[in-house]
Design a protein around this motif. Structure first.
Motif, PDB file in Angstrom:
ATOM      1  N   ILE A  38      65.831  12.191   1.072  1.00 57.58           N
ATOM      2  CA  ILE A  38      66.234  13.486   0.542  1.00 57.58           C
ATOM      3  C   ILE A  38      67.541  13.861   1.226  1.00 57.58           C
ATOM      4  O   ILE A  38      67.601  13.988   2.453  1.00 57.58           O
ATOM      5  CB  ILE A  38      65.163  14.570   0.810  1.00 57.58           C
ATOM      6  N   TYR A  39      68.582  14.032   0.421  1.00 50.08           N
ATOM      7  CA  TYR A  39      69.887  14.405   0.937  1.00 50.08           C
ATOM      8  C   TYR A  39      70.106  15.889   0.697  1.00 50.08           C
ATOM      9  O   TYR A  39      69.517  16.488  -0.193  1.00 50.08           O
ATOM     10  CB  TYR A  39      70.984  13.590   0.251  1.00 50.08           C
ATOM     11  N   ARG A  40      70.990  16.480   1.499  1.00 52.72           N
ATOM     12  CA  ARG A  40      71.282  17.903   1.355  1.00 52.72           C
ATOM     13  C   ARG A  40      72.791  18.106   1.405  1.00 52.72           C
ATOM     14  O   ARG A  40      73.481  17.513   2.219  1.00 52.72           O
ATOM     15  CB  ARG A  40      70.645  18.719   2.467  1.00 52.72           C
ATOM     16  N   SER A  41      73.253  18.958   0.533  1.00 53.17           N
ATOM     17  CA  SER A  41      74.645  19.370   0.530  1.00 53.17           C
ATOM     18  C   SER A  41      74.651  20.888   0.474  1.00 53.17           C
ATOM     19  O   SER A  41      73.834  21.492  -0.224  1.00 53.17           O
ATOM     20  CB  SER A  41      75.353  18.775  -0.690  1.00 53.17           C
ATOM     21  N   SER A  42      75.573  21.505   1.225  1.00 51.49           N
ATOM     22  CA  SER A  42      75.583  22.972   1.253  1.00 51.49           C
ATOM     23  C   SER A  42      77.001  23.496   1.350  1.00 51.49           C
ATOM     24  O   SER A  42      77.925  22.777   1.726  1.00 51.49           O
ATOM     25  CB  SER A  42      74.738  23.483   2.419  1.00 51.49           C
ATOM     26  N   ALA A  43      77.129  24.765   1.015  1.00 51.13           N
ATOM     27  CA  ALA A  43      78.408  25.463   1.118  1.00 51.13           C
ATOM     28  C   ALA A  43      78.116  26.925   1.397  1.00 51.13           C
ATOM     29  O   ALA A  43      77.105  27.470   0.942  1.00 51.13           O
ATOM     30  CB  ALA A  43      79.206  25.325  -0.175  1.00 51.13           C
ATOM     31  N   ALA A 127      75.352  11.052  -4.093  1.00 49.73           N
ATOM     32  CA  ALA A 127      76.656  11.170  -4.751  1.00 49.73           C
ATOM     33  C   ALA A 127      76.736  12.412  -5.635  1.00 49.73           C
ATOM     34  O   ALA A 127      77.810  12.970  -5.828  1.00 49.73           O
ATOM     35  CB  ALA A 127      76.933   9.924  -5.572  1.00 49.73           C
ATOM     36  N   LEU A 128      75.616  12.839  -6.165  1.00 48.53           N
ATOM     37  CA  LEU A 128      75.605  13.982  -7.078  1.00 48.53           C
ATOM     38  C   LEU A 128      75.701  15.316  -6.345  1.00 48.53           C
ATOM     39  O   LEU A 128      76.365  16.254  -6.826  1.00 48.53           O
ATOM     40  CB  LEU A 128      74.320  13.957  -7.922  1.00 48.53           C
ATOM     41  N   LEU A 129      75.073  15.429  -5.190  1.00 52.23           N
ATOM     42  CA  LEU A 129      74.926  16.730  -4.534  1.00 52.23           C
ATOM     43  C   LEU A 129      76.245  17.423  -4.179  1.00 52.23           C
ATOM     44  O   LEU A 129      76.384  18.610  -4.447  1.00 52.23           O
ATOM     45  CB  LEU A 129      74.027  16.589  -3.309  1.00 52.23           C
ATOM     46  N   PRO A 130      77.237  16.751  -3.594  1.00 47.29           N
ATOM     47  CA  PRO A 130      78.498  17.457  -3.317  1.00 47.29           C
ATOM     48  C   PRO A 130      79.195  17.941  -4.580  1.00 47.29           C
ATOM     49  O   PRO A 130      79.727  19.049  -4.615  1.00 47.29           O
ATOM     50  CB  PRO A 130      79.352  16.423  -2.588  1.00 47.29           C
TER      51      PRO A 130
END
Length: 184
Positions: A38-43, A127-130
């Motif tokens: 499970i990957y996480r991307s945040s802003a 690759a999709l999350l960012p």
């Protein structure tokens, strides 16, 4: 029946413990490594409510942050995110989620006592999350700037209308004053 002496019992207990520990550890590691990553991307995003025309908005507005949090997870905004992701991504690169798959992947966490919110996307596709988070932020900013432009235009139109009404009232009062001067 012969009884085991104390050191033999201890070694046997230790062997049973060690065997049980290794079996449980192996099962747990096997299960853990079989799960998908499970990957996480945040802003972080600063949401500021537009101040009144003659007021300054410097304090944290918790209600505004809660409203923007709700809007960020709203279906109209997420539909636009899916449309923009679809238009920017080629067919072979990444499998795009539908809006119903996208909703559980996204989360908005407000930072206490500030106007900041953290946008989070979690999922198995690194690759999709960012791209998803960046598109989400851009769609929100576009919608927000359009809303601010619309509100500014409405305020400008309202002020212009009030200006014209005041101009008409002033000319009426001047005419009444001229009539009064002529008569008296």
């Amino acid at each position: 029946p012969p009884t085991l002496n104390q050191p033999a019992r201890r070694s046997r207990r230790f062997a049973v413990f060690l065997l049980t520990f290794i079996v449980c550890l192996s099962i747990g590691l096997f299960y853990n490594f079989q799960r998908s990553a499970i990957y996480r991307s945040s802003a972080s995003l600063l949401t500021v409510s537009p101040p009144e025309v003659d007021q300054r908005g410097a304090e944290a507005d918790i209600q505004h942050v809660a409203i923007q949090r709700h809007r960020l997870l709203g279906q109209p905004l997420l539909e636009e995110v899916v449309l923009r992701l679809d238009s920017k991504t080629s067919d072979d690169e990444i499998t795009l989620p539908t809006i119903y798959q996208l909703t559980p992947m996204l989360g908005v966490v407000s930072v206490p006592e500030t106007n900041l919110v953290e946008l989070r996307a979690e999922g198995p596709d690194a690759a999709l999350l960012p791209r998803l988070v960046n598109t989400w932020v851009n769609v929100y900013l576009d919608i927000r700037s359009e809303e601010i432009r619309r509100v500014t235009q409405e305020t400008t139109d309202s002020l212009h209308q009030q200006y014209e009404e005041l101009g008409e009232k002033i000319s009426e009062k001047r005419q009444a004053l001229d009539e009064f001067r002529k008569n008296n």
